[in-house]
Design an enzyme around this catalytic site. Structure first.
Site, PDB file in Angstrom:
ATOM      1  N   ASP A  61       0.832  -1.197   0.000  1.00  0.00           N
ATOM      2  CA  ASP A  61       0.000   0.000   0.000  1.00  0.00           C
ATOM      3  C   ASP A  61       0.869   1.251   0.000  1.00  0.00           C
ATOM      4  O   ASP A  61       2.066   1.189   0.319  1.00  0.00           O
ATOM      5  CB  ASP A  61      -0.943   0.001   1.216  1.00  0.00           C
ATOM      6  CG  ASP A  61      -0.253  -0.403   2.506  1.00  0.00           C
ATOM      7  OD1 ASP A  61       0.980  -0.346   2.567  1.00  0.00           O
ATOM      8  OD2 ASP A  61      -0.965  -0.772   3.456  1.00  0.00           O
ATOM      9  N   ASN A 121      -7.148  -2.270  14.297  1.00  0.00           N
ATOM     10  CA  ASN A 121      -8.560  -2.540  13.984  1.00  0.00           C
ATOM     11  C   ASN A 121      -8.716  -3.784  13.105  1.00  0.00           C
ATOM     12  O   ASN A 121      -9.792  -4.037  12.576  1.00  0.00           O
ATOM     13  CB  ASN A 121      -9.194  -1.317  13.305  1.00  0.00           C
ATOM     14  CG  ASN A 121      -8.531  -0.975  11.976  1.00  0.00           C
ATOM     15  OD1 ASN A 121      -7.594  -1.663  11.547  1.00  0.00           O
ATOM     16  ND2 ASN A 121      -9.012   0.059  11.309  1.00  0.00           N
ATOM     17  N   GLU A 128      -9.466  -1.701   5.349  1.00  0.00           N
ATOM     18  CA  GLU A 128     -10.061  -1.351   6.633  1.00  0.00           C
ATOM     19  C   GLU A 128     -11.306  -2.218   6.877  1.00  0.00           C
ATOM     20  O   GLU A 128     -11.826  -2.847   5.948  1.00  0.00           O
ATOM     21  CB  GLU A 128     -10.467   0.139   6.614  1.00  0.00           C
ATOM     22  CG  GLU A 128      -9.303   1.100   6.392  1.00  0.00           C
ATOM     23  CD  GLU A 128      -8.401   1.284   7.628  1.00  0.00           C
ATOM     24  OE1 GLU A 128      -8.337   0.378   8.481  1.00  0.00           O
ATOM     25  OE2 GLU A 128      -7.762   2.354   7.713  1.00  0.00           O
TER      26      GLU A 128
END
Ligand code: F6R
Length: 220
Positions: A61, A121, A128
């Protein structure tokens, strides 16, 4: 999940896997992470003076920001690894807005080894929570949690980019072998959820339960 003694052992254990891969297959295709976790791994690999002249890398990324910025992932990779080994810059690939081209390059020949970190997370790369399990390389909005977590690398939280380009979960899962590294007690809870909990798009790393060749290494 294998629990290792300390960060040095985490770094050297994953370096052994990368070294074995490159020696076994000099033309290896690797997927690489950034962030704080792999810094020791890259230092360890630099020290080993391996032959990277035929290796091709793909980063997981990038932030959407000037690639020459000190906190860009392109700068991170040059500083921590690429400028310190004999890899050809033209063999070091980063996603950009031309996501189809990146996907084509990745699909050409399967990835031999993909190294991952994990966000607090449960994100892997910048997929995400809520990312589709069949997602491909694309532009994403970073979550509030990730912006907050990564603000430690910037002068203020407002300086953290809000968007990134990430390989997708579907793209990552096509790798022949996946190694996830995690460092610090604050990662333990999400690791347990990802490994032992329900497989759900709310916990992106839980997709790894479906991969047949995945190894997870953790240290406090
Ligand atoms: C970065 C990446 C991210 C990180 C994750 C953990 O290329 O893929 O998923 O691995 O955010 O970051 P650190 O290692 O800083 O805790």
């Amino acid at each position: 999940m294998k629990v290792l003694k300390n960060y040095k052992e985490l770094s050297s254990t994953v370096a052994d896997i990368v070294e074995y891969q490159i020696q076994d297959e000099p033309l290896s295709r690797l997927v690489l992470p950034t962030g704080s976790t792999p810094i020791g791994l890259y230092q360890e690999l630099v020290n080993r003076e391996l032959d990277w002249s035929h290796v091709i890398t793909f980063n997981l990324d990038v932030y959407i920001m000037n690639p020459n910025h000190p906190q860009s992932y392109q700068t991170f990779m040059k500083k921590n690894l690429f400028n310190r080994i004999n890899i050809y810059p033209s063999n070091c690939n980063f996603p950009d807005r031309n996501v189809e081209v990146y996907e084509q390059k990745l699909k050409g020949t399967p990835i031999d080894l993909c190294i991952l970190g994990i966000g607090s997370n449960g994100h892997i790369a910048f997929n995400e929570p809520g990312s589709k399990f069949d997602s491909r390389t694309r532009v994403v909005d970073l979550s509030e949690q990730t912006i907050e977590d990564n603000s430690r690398f910037f002068d203020s939280v407002d300086d953290v980019p809000k968007q990134a380009i990430t390989m997708g979960l579907g793209t990552i899962m096509e790798s022949k072998k996946i190694v996830l590294m995690a460092n610090g007690k604050h990662k333990l809870n999400i690791l347990n959820i990802a490994i032992n909990g329900e497989q759900t798009e709310s916990v992106p790393a839980s997709i790894l339960q479906s991969h047949k060749n995945v190894e997870i290494y953790y240290c406090d």
